[in-house]
Design a protein around this motif. Structure first.
Motif, PDB file in Angstrom:
ATOM      1  N   GLU A  34       0.806  -1.224   0.000  1.00 54.96           N
ATOM      2  CA  GLU A  34       0.000   0.000   0.000  1.00 54.96           C
ATOM      3  C   GLU A  34       0.837   1.270   0.000  1.00 54.96           C
ATOM      4  N   ALA A  35       2.080   1.195   0.505  1.00 51.35           N
ATOM      5  CA  ALA A  35       2.919   2.411   0.585  1.00 51.35           C
ATOM      6  C   ALA A  35       3.889   2.437  -0.596  1.00 51.35           C
ATOM      7  N   PRO A  36       4.319   3.639  -1.054  1.00 49.70           N
ATOM      8  CA  PRO A  36       5.308   3.696  -2.134  1.00 49.70           C
ATOM      9  C   PRO A  36       6.601   3.001  -1.705  1.00 49.70           C
ATOM     10  N   GLN A  37       7.202   2.278  -2.604  1.00 50.25           N
ATOM     11  CA  GLN A  37       8.403   1.505  -2.273  1.00 50.25           C
ATOM     12  C   GLN A  37       9.601   1.977  -3.098  1.00 50.25           C
ATOM     13  N   ALA A  38      10.756   2.128  -2.420  1.00 49.38           N
ATOM     14  CA  ALA A  38      11.984   2.537  -3.121  1.00 49.38           C
ATOM     15  C   ALA A  38      12.428   1.461  -4.110  1.00 49.38           C
ATOM     16  N   THR A  39      11.964   0.243  -3.896  1.00 50.96           N
ATOM     17  CA  THR A  39      12.380  -0.867  -4.762  1.00 50.96           C
ATOM     18  C   THR A  39      11.541  -0.948  -6.053  1.00 50.96           C
ATOM     19  N   GLU A  40      10.592  -0.031  -6.200  1.00 49.68           N
ATOM     20  CA  GLU A  40       9.654  -0.136  -7.336  1.00 49.68           C
ATOM     21  C   GLU A  40      10.351   0.138  -8.679  1.00 49.68           C
ATOM     22  N   ARG A  41      10.158  -0.717  -9.637  1.00 48.76           N
ATOM     23  CA  ARG A  41      10.724  -0.549 -10.992  1.00 48.76           C
ATOM     24  C   ARG A  41       9.649  -0.935 -12.003  1.00 48.76           C
ATOM     25  N   GLN A  42       9.858  -0.457 -13.220  1.00 51.86           N
ATOM     26  CA  GLN A  42       8.949  -0.819 -14.303  1.00 51.86           C
ATOM     27  C   GLN A  42       9.401  -2.156 -14.915  1.00 51.86           C
ATOM     28  N   GLY A  43       8.477  -3.121 -15.019  1.00 54.97           N
ATOM     29  CA  GLY A  43       8.808  -4.389 -15.685  1.00 54.97           C
ATOM     30  C   GLY A  43       9.106  -4.125 -17.159  1.00 54.97           C
ATOM     31  N   ARG A  44       9.966  -4.955 -17.726  1.00 55.63           N
ATOM     32  CA  ARG A  44      10.358  -4.705 -19.120  1.00 55.63           C
ATOM     33  C   ARG A  44      10.016  -5.860 -20.064  1.00 55.63           C
ATOM     34  N   THR A  45      10.318  -7.071 -19.628  1.00 51.32           N
ATOM     35  CA  THR A  45      10.117  -8.221 -20.524  1.00 51.32           C
ATOM     36  C   THR A  45       9.228  -9.236 -19.839  1.00 51.32           C
ATOM     37  N   GLY A  46       8.036  -9.419 -20.380  1.00 52.34           N
ATOM     38  CA  GLY A  46       7.138 -10.415 -19.801  1.00 52.34           C
ATOM     39  C   GLY A  46       6.355  -9.893 -18.606  1.00 52.34           C
ATOM     40  N   PHE A  47       6.754  -8.762 -18.064  1.00 50.53           N
ATOM     41  CA  PHE A  47       6.027  -8.111 -16.952  1.00 50.53           C
ATOM     42  C   PHE A  47       5.781  -6.675 -17.396  1.00 50.53           C
ATOM     43  N   SER A  48       4.510  -6.270 -17.472  1.00 46.26           N
ATOM     44  CA  SER A  48       4.255  -4.926 -17.995  1.00 46.26           C
ATOM     45  C   SER A  48       4.063  -3.900 -16.880  1.00 46.26           C
ATOM     46  N   GLY A  49       3.744  -4.369 -15.672  1.00 51.74           N
ATOM     47  CA  GLY A  49       3.480  -3.419 -14.584  1.00 51.74           C
ATOM     48  C   GLY A  49       4.701  -3.187 -13.712  1.00 51.74           C
ATOM     49  N   PHE A  59      19.519  -7.054  -5.304  1.00 49.20           N
ATOM     50  CA  PHE A  59      19.116  -7.945  -6.398  1.00 49.20           C
ATOM     51  C   PHE A  59      19.747  -7.473  -7.707  1.00 49.20           C
ATOM     52  N   LEU A  60      19.686  -6.142  -7.954  1.00 47.03           N
ATOM     53  CA  LEU A  60      20.222  -5.630  -9.218  1.00 47.03           C
ATOM     54  C   LEU A  60      21.750  -5.657  -9.238  1.00 47.03           C
ATOM     55  N   ASP A  61      22.380  -5.582  -8.057  1.00 46.86           N
ATOM     56  CA  ASP A  61      23.845  -5.764  -8.021  1.00 46.86           C
ATOM     57  C   ASP A  61      24.197  -7.182  -8.471  1.00 46.86           C
ATOM     58  N   ALA A  62      23.407  -8.127  -7.997  1.00 48.02           N
ATOM     59  CA  ALA A  62      23.668  -9.535  -8.341  1.00 48.02           C
ATOM     60  C   ALA A  62      23.169  -9.865  -9.747  1.00 48.02           C
ATOM     61  N   HIS A  63      22.091  -9.181 -10.175  1.00 48.08           N
ATOM     62  CA  HIS A  63      21.437  -9.499 -11.455  1.00 48.08           C
ATOM     63  C   HIS A  63      21.251  -8.213 -12.255  1.00 48.08           C
ATOM     64  N   PRO A  64      22.320  -7.746 -12.891  1.00 54.22           N
ATOM     65  CA  PRO A  64      22.272  -6.422 -13.529  1.00 54.22           C
ATOM     66  C   PRO A  64      21.221  -6.289 -14.623  1.00 54.22           C
ATOM     67  N   PHE A  65      20.785  -7.400 -15.221  1.00 52.15           N
ATOM     68  CA  PHE A  65      19.723  -7.304 -16.234  1.00 52.15           C
ATOM     69  C   PHE A  65      18.343  -7.446 -15.604  1.00 52.15           C
ATOM     70  N   GLY A  66      18.325  -7.719 -14.301  1.00 52.08           N
ATOM     71  CA  GLY A  66      17.065  -7.694 -13.542  1.00 52.08           C
ATOM     72  C   GLY A  66      16.069  -8.775 -13.913  1.00 52.08           C
ATOM     73  N   THR A  67      16.554  -9.918 -14.425  1.00 50.91           N
ATOM     74  CA  THR A  67      15.621 -10.944 -14.916  1.00 50.91           C
ATOM     75  C   THR A  67      15.524 -12.153 -13.987  1.00 50.91           C
TER      76      THR A  67
END
Ligand SMILES: N[C@@H](CCC(=O)N[C@@H](CS)C(=O)NCC(=O)O)C(=O)O
Length: 280
Positions: free
Chosen positions: A64-79, A87-95
């Motif tokens: 319910e609250a805004p999250q600093a971790t929020e990102r836009q999905g790119r492939t296969g996830f539209s929201g 997570f992004l340090d470990a997985h730079p392509f975010g997949t």
């Protein structure tokens, strides 16, 4: 994130489930005795999960609250998706699938590479990555060719699901499928039992995973027909590539493959039957 004592698993994998890309790791793990820790949920649920080594569903308050971790999905996830910095340090392509060493420090991405990690962890028990450098490199050759096919499959199936498929993309998929399956057919000639060497390797596992993923097209025949298009993976394909499809059928029955493949294919067959019925 550091864990004390002996870890209870050799590799953690976070993904949406079920996912044929994960089978690459789970099948290899069954063959060579590697302990996997799988985490995940349905694709829809995963958009309400925190993507992290310690992946988990978001709490109601977090949703319910805004999250600093929020990102836009790119492939296969539209929201929106929720991916931590770690997570992004470990997985730079975010997949996903996203694998981690047991201490969470090393991220391994791309399902083929996750499968290779399993093979390396279990190489003393079963040579699923080949018995020498030449065999391993030949396996890599099949994996690279499979990734090219997989990328075309992904673009095609996502466009089909979103209703944005074009005739050009359909033609490209038909050509890509033809090249891939003809390569597998030739690779098994004249009467090889496996793609590389004398036993199951990562090349065979990847073939089963990618062909099954592409089989999802068959449940979209009605949607394709609405656009005046036919299934690329039509009913005559197996007779045109008999070695490839006999190999696929044999592998699907194998005890290391069947626990993943059988329930998925059963459900897919029900979806295909429903689609055929609704398209009448
Ligand atoms: N070639 C990659 C494909 C991975 C991939 O594209 N995953 C998509 C889901 S199908 C993803 O994680 N998307 C995350 C996002 O949209 O931000 C593999 O085999 O692992």
């Amino acid at each position: 994130m550091a864990m004390s004592g002996t870890p209870e698993f050799d590799l953690r994998i976070f993904s949406y489930l079920p996912n044929p890309r994960i089978w690459k790791a789970t099948i290899a793990a069954r063959l060579c005795g590697v302990r996997l820790d799988l985490r995940g949920a349905t694709p829809r649920e995963l958009s309400e999960w925190l993507w992290d080594f310690e992946a988990r569903p978001l709490t109601e308050a977090e949703r319910e609250a805004p999250q600093a971790t929020e990102r836009q999905g790119r492939t296969g996830f539209s929201g929106r998706l929720y991916k931590t910095e770690a997570f992004l340090d470990a997985h730079p392509f975010g997949t996903v699938p996203a694998a981690f060493s047991p201490d969470g420090r090393v991220g391994i991405f791309e399902s083929n590479s996750i499968m290779r990690a399993v093979a390396r962890l279990g190489q003393d028990r079963y040579p699923v990555y080949g018995t020498d450098a030449y065999a391993a490199a030949r396996i890599d050759s099949f994996l690279d060719a499979s990734l090219v096919f997989a990328r075309d499959t992904q673009l095609y199936l996502l466009a089909l699901a979103k209703g944005s498929l074009t005739a050009d993309l359909h033609t490209r998929m038909r050509d890509a499928f033809g090249v891939f399956v003809a390569g597998i057919e030739r690779g098994l000639a004249p009467d090889r039992q496996f793609l590389v060497g004398d036993a199951i390797t990562l090349a065979d596992i990847c073939f089963v995973a990618e062909l099954t993923l592409f089989s999802n097209e068959k449940a979209q025949a009605t949607r394709l027909a609405e656009q005046g298009l036919a299934c690329v993976f039509h009913d005559d394909i197996p007779t045109r590539f008999p070695r490839a499809f006999a190999h696929y059928a044999k592998l699907c029955q194998h005890p290391a493959f069947a626990p993943d493949v059988a329930p998925y294919v059963d459900k897919l067959e029900r979806d295909i039957a429903r689609d055929r019925h609704s398209g009448r």
